[in-house]
Design a protein around this motif. Structure first.
Motif, mmCIF file in Angstrom:
data_model
loop_
_atom_site.group_PDB
_atom_site.id
_atom_site.type_symbol
_atom_site.label_atom_id
_atom_site.label_comp_id
_atom_site.label_asym_id
_atom_site.label_seq_id
_atom_site.Cartn_x
_atom_site.Cartn_y
_atom_site.Cartn_z
ATOM 1 N N MET A 21 0.842 -1.181 -0.067
ATOM 2 C CA MET A 21 -0.015 0.023 0.004
ATOM 3 C C MET A 21 0.809 1.233 -0.076
ATOM 4 S SD MET A 21 -2.882 -1.702 -0.251
ATOM 5 C CE MET A 21 -3.924 0.048 -0.140
ATOM 6 N N CYS A 22 2.183 1.107 0.026
ATOM 7 C CA CYS A 22 3.026 2.294 0.175
ATOM 8 C C CYS A 22 2.864 3.216 -1.287
ATOM 9 C CB CYS A 22 4.624 1.858 -0.013
ATOM 10 S SG CYS A 22 5.800 3.212 0.193
ATOM 11 N N ALA A 23 2.719 4.469 -0.991
ATOM 12 C CA ALA A 23 2.439 5.247 -2.046
ATOM 13 C C ALA A 23 3.606 5.470 -3.168
ATOM 14 C CB ALA A 23 2.402 6.672 -1.365
ATOM 15 N N ASN A 26 8.581 2.762 -6.242
ATOM 16 C CA ASN A 26 9.587 2.346 -6.027
ATOM 17 C C ASN A 26 10.126 1.487 -4.765
ATOM 18 O OD1 ASN A 26 10.115 4.408 -4.547
ATOM 19 N ND2 ASN A 26 12.083 4.889 -4.993
ATOM 20 N N LEU A 27 9.258 1.581 -3.794
ATOM 21 C CA LEU A 27 9.256 0.841 -2.611
ATOM 22 C C LEU A 27 8.345 -0.280 -2.456
ATOM 23 C CD1 LEU A 27 9.763 3.813 0.190
ATOM 24 C CD2 LEU A 27 11.637 2.388 -1.101
ATOM 25 N N ARG A 28 7.500 -0.637 -3.608
ATOM 26 C CA ARG A 28 6.829 -1.485 -3.801
ATOM 27 C C ARG A 28 7.333 -2.659 -4.657
ATOM 28 N NH1 ARG A 28 2.773 2.232 -4.829
ATOM 29 N NH2 ARG A 28 2.352 1.392 -7.035
ATOM 30 N N GLY A 29 8.515 -2.664 -4.845
ATOM 31 C CA GLY A 29 9.385 -3.431 -5.793
ATOM 32 C C GLY A 29 10.286 -4.436 -5.037
ATOM 33 N N ILE A 30 10.816 -5.416 -5.439
ATOM 34 C CA ILE A 30 11.886 -6.296 -5.160
ATOM 35 C C ILE A 30 12.836 -6.201 -6.044
ATOM 36 C CG2 ILE A 30 12.613 -8.770 -4.630
ATOM 37 C CD1 ILE A 30 9.743 -9.513 -4.174
ATOM 38 N N ARG A 31 14.155 -5.770 -5.320
ATOM 39 C CA ARG A 31 15.366 -5.292 -6.267
ATOM 40 C C ARG A 31 16.109 -6.810 -6.576
ATOM 41 N NH1 ARG A 31 17.148 -1.653 -9.930
ATOM 42 N NH2 ARG A 31 19.465 -1.211 -9.511
ATOM 43 N N VAL A 32 16.749 -7.001 -7.650
ATOM 44 C CA VAL A 32 17.576 -8.027 -7.767
ATOM 45 C C VAL A 32 18.884 -7.606 -8.453
ATOM 46 C CG1 VAL A 32 17.925 -10.116 -9.020
ATOM 47 C CG2 VAL A 32 15.745 -9.735 -8.202
ATOM 48 N N GLU A 33 20.160 -7.538 -7.700
ATOM 49 C CA GLU A 33 21.417 -7.126 -7.981
ATOM 50 C C GLU A 33 22.363 -8.131 -7.971
ATOM 51 O OE1 GLU A 33 22.446 -4.151 -5.384
ATOM 52 O OE2 GLU A 33 20.896 -2.818 -5.880
ATOM 53 N N TYR A 34 23.311 -7.907 -8.695
ATOM 54 C CA TYR A 34 24.635 -9.108 -8.823
ATOM 55 C C TYR A 34 25.607 -8.523 -7.696
ATOM 56 C CZ TYR A 34 28.745 -11.331 -10.544
ATOM 57 O OH TYR A 34 29.927 -12.299 -10.748
ATOM 58 N N HIS A 35 26.181 -9.581 -6.875
ATOM 59 C CA HIS A 35 27.285 -9.348 -6.001
ATOM 60 C C HIS A 35 27.845 -10.253 -5.657
ATOM 61 C CE1 HIS A 35 29.033 -6.889 -2.804
ATOM 62 N NE2 HIS A 35 29.081 -7.999 -1.966
ATOM 63 N N GLY A 36 29.197 -10.400 -6.061
ATOM 64 C CA GLY A 36 30.173 -11.434 -5.839
ATOM 65 C C GLY A 36 29.761 -12.696 -6.184
ATOM 66 N N GLY A 37 29.272 -12.886 -7.506
ATOM 67 C CA GLY A 37 28.949 -13.846 -8.249
ATOM 68 C C GLY A 37 27.541 -14.463 -7.950
ATOM 69 N N ARG A 38 26.757 -13.932 -6.932
ATOM 70 C CA ARG A 38 25.373 -14.186 -6.885
ATOM 71 C C ARG A 38 24.569 -13.070 -6.857
ATOM 72 N NH1 ARG A 38 25.778 -17.834 -1.522
ATOM 73 N NH2 ARG A 38 27.775 -16.808 -1.097
ATOM 74 N N ALA A 39 23.110 -13.346 -7.013
ATOM 75 C CA ALA A 39 22.082 -12.656 -6.838
ATOM 76 C C ALA A 39 21.635 -12.200 -5.398
ATOM 77 C CB ALA A 39 20.976 -13.105 -7.847
ATOM 78 N N ALA A 43 14.104 -5.758 -0.502
ATOM 79 C CA ALA A 43 13.041 -5.070 -0.497
ATOM 80 C C ALA A 43 12.920 -4.159 0.662
ATOM 81 C CB ALA A 43 11.727 -6.058 -0.676
ATOM 82 N N THR A 44 12.065 -3.037 0.565
ATOM 83 C CA THR A 44 12.068 -2.147 1.661
ATOM 84 C C THR A 44 10.662 -1.406 1.635
ATOM 85 O OG1 THR A 44 13.026 -0.431 3.058
ATOM 86 C CG2 THR A 44 13.565 -0.324 0.638
ATOM 87 N N ASP A 45 10.207 -0.974 2.776
ATOM 88 C CA ASP A 45 9.139 -0.047 2.570
ATOM 89 C C ASP A 45 9.732 1.425 3.079
ATOM 90 O OD1 ASP A 45 9.459 -0.698 5.239
ATOM 91 O OD2 ASP A 45 7.143 -1.301 5.727
ATOM 92 N N GLY A 46 10.894 1.537 3.404
ATOM 93 C CA GLY A 46 11.208 2.666 4.054
ATOM 94 C C GLY A 46 11.299 2.652 5.687
ATOM 95 N N ALA A 47 10.727 1.677 6.186
ATOM 96 C CA ALA A 47 10.757 1.405 7.633
ATOM 97 C C ALA A 47 11.535 -0.037 7.946
ATOM 98 C CB ALA A 47 9.512 1.356 8.361
ATOM 99 N N MET A 48 11.486 -0.742 7.114
ATOM 100 C CA MET A 48 11.976 -2.206 7.194
ATOM 101 C C MET A 48 12.692 -2.387 5.968
ATOM 102 S SD MET A 48 10.797 -5.707 8.621
ATOM 103 C CE MET A 48 9.640 -6.019 7.451
ATOM 104 N N TRP A 69 5.883 -4.975 -8.054
ATOM 105 C CA TRP A 69 5.041 -5.697 -7.413
ATOM 106 C C TRP A 69 3.534 -6.060 -7.975
ATOM 107 C CZ3 TRP A 69 5.680 -8.709 -3.042
ATOM 108 C CH2 TRP A 69 4.377 -9.189 -2.476
ATOM 109 N N SER A 70 3.056 -5.274 -8.524
ATOM 110 C CA SER A 70 1.775 -5.275 -8.857
ATOM 111 C C SER A 70 1.544 -6.619 -10.000
ATOM 112 C CB SER A 70 1.173 -4.036 -9.439
ATOM 113 O OG SER A 70 1.976 -3.639 -10.671
ATOM 114 N N LYS A 71 2.651 -6.783 -10.687
ATOM 115 C CA LYS A 71 2.942 -7.918 -11.767
ATOM 116 C C LYS A 71 3.696 -9.257 -10.930
ATOM 117 C CE LYS A 71 1.491 -5.094 -14.884
ATOM 118 N NZ LYS A 71 1.681 -3.638 -14.093
#
Length: 228
Positions: A21-23, A26-39, A43-48, A69-71
Motif C-alpha cells: 500500500m506504500c505510495a 519504487n518501494l513496492r518492488g523487489i530489487r535483484v542485483e549482482y554481487h560477488g558471483g550471486r544474485a 525489498a524495503t518499505d522505508g521502515a524495514m 510488485w503489482s505484476k
C-alpha cells in the motif's frame, strides 16, 4: 541477458519487506542485483528492509532490475507456499512495449529440476530508482548497542513471516541488535547467514538511554502464603 537463477526462498523472504500500500512505487518492488558471483534480493518499505543472497552462481553481466510488485503477486505466492528451489528470469525484449520498460519470463523450478509454472513479470522503469539500500546497514555501529528499543508490531509480524517462509519452520532463533543514535536495529538469523535486514525503531526510543528495567512484582509468580 541470459537467464538469472534466484532461490525461491530468497524471493519469499524479502517479499515481506514490501508494503503493497506504500505510495512510493519504487518501494513496492523487489530489487535483484549482482554481487560477488550471486544474485542478491532486497525489498524495503522505508521502515524495514530485508535482503537475501541466493546460492546460485550468476552471469556477472546481468543488469540489476526491480520487479514490479503489482505484476509479481502470483510468483511470490508460489515462492511462499510451494517448495520452489529456484526461479529463473530471462529478458523478453519482444514485450518491451513502453520505453524503459523491461519484461521477463520467469519459471519456477522444484527440487527435482521440474518446471512448476511459468509467467511474465515487468520491471519498474529505470527512472523510478530503488534506494541505495547499502547506506542504511550502518556496520560501523554494530559494536555499541543500547539496552532496549521499540519496534512496531507491523514490522515484527512481517519479519516473523519472512523467517518462517525462508526456513519453513515455525520456531527459529532470530537476533535483533539495537543501535544508538536512532540507527536501525539489525535483524539477523544466526543459522542462516545469507539473509537479514534492518528495522527502524519508533522515534524517540533512545530518549531514556541507560534506563534500567525491572520486572514488576505483579508479573512474578505468586508467592504461597505461609500458613504455619
Amino acid at each position: 541477458m541470459k537467464g538469472i537463477h534466484v532461490e525461491g526462498r530468497a524471493l519469499a523472504f524479502v517479499s515481506y519487506g514490501v508494503d503493497r500500500m506504500c505510495a512510493r512505487e519504487n518501494l513496492r518492488g523487489i530489487r535483484v542485483e549482482y554481487h560477488g558471483g550471486r544474485a542478491v534480493c532486497v525489498a524495503t518499505d522505508g521502515a524495514m528492509m530485508l535482503y537475501a543472497r541466493s546460492s546460485f552462481l550468476c552471469d556477472p553481466t546481468f543488469e540489476a532490475f526491480t520487479l514490479d510488485w503489482s505484476k509479481t503477486a502470483r510468483l511470490i505466492h508460489i515462492c511462499r507456499e510451494w517448495d520452489v528451489r529456484s526461479v529463473s528470469f530471462e529478458a523478453d525484449p519482444a514485450m518491451d512495449r513502453a520505453p524503459g520498460t523491461r519484461w521477463f519470463v520467469w519459471e519456477a523450478i522444484d527440487r527435482t529440476g521440474t518446471s512448476m509454472e511459468r509467467g511474465f513479470v515487468s520491471a519498474l522503469p529505470a527512472e523510478r530508482a530503488f534506494p541505495n539500500w547499502r547506506d542504511v546497514l550502518a556496520e560501523k555501529a554494530r559494536a555499541e548497542v543500547i539496552p532496549w528499543l521499540e519496534i512496531p508490531t507491523k514490522q515484527l509480524a512481517r519479519a516473523s513471516h519472512a523467517v518462517r517462509s525462508y526456513t519453513k519452520q515455525g520456531n527459529f532463533p532470530v537476533r535483533l541488535t539495537a543501535q544508538p543514535d536512532g540507527l536501525p536495529a539489525v535483524l539477523e538469523i544466526p543459522l542462516c547467514p545469507d539473509v537479514g535486514g534492518v528495522i527502524m525503531p519508533n522515534r524517540g526510543g533512545n530518549a531514556e538511554y541507560g534506563q534500567s528495567y525491572h520486572i514488576p512484582e505483579w508479573a512474578m509468580p505468586a508467592v504461597a502464603e505461609d500458613l504455619s
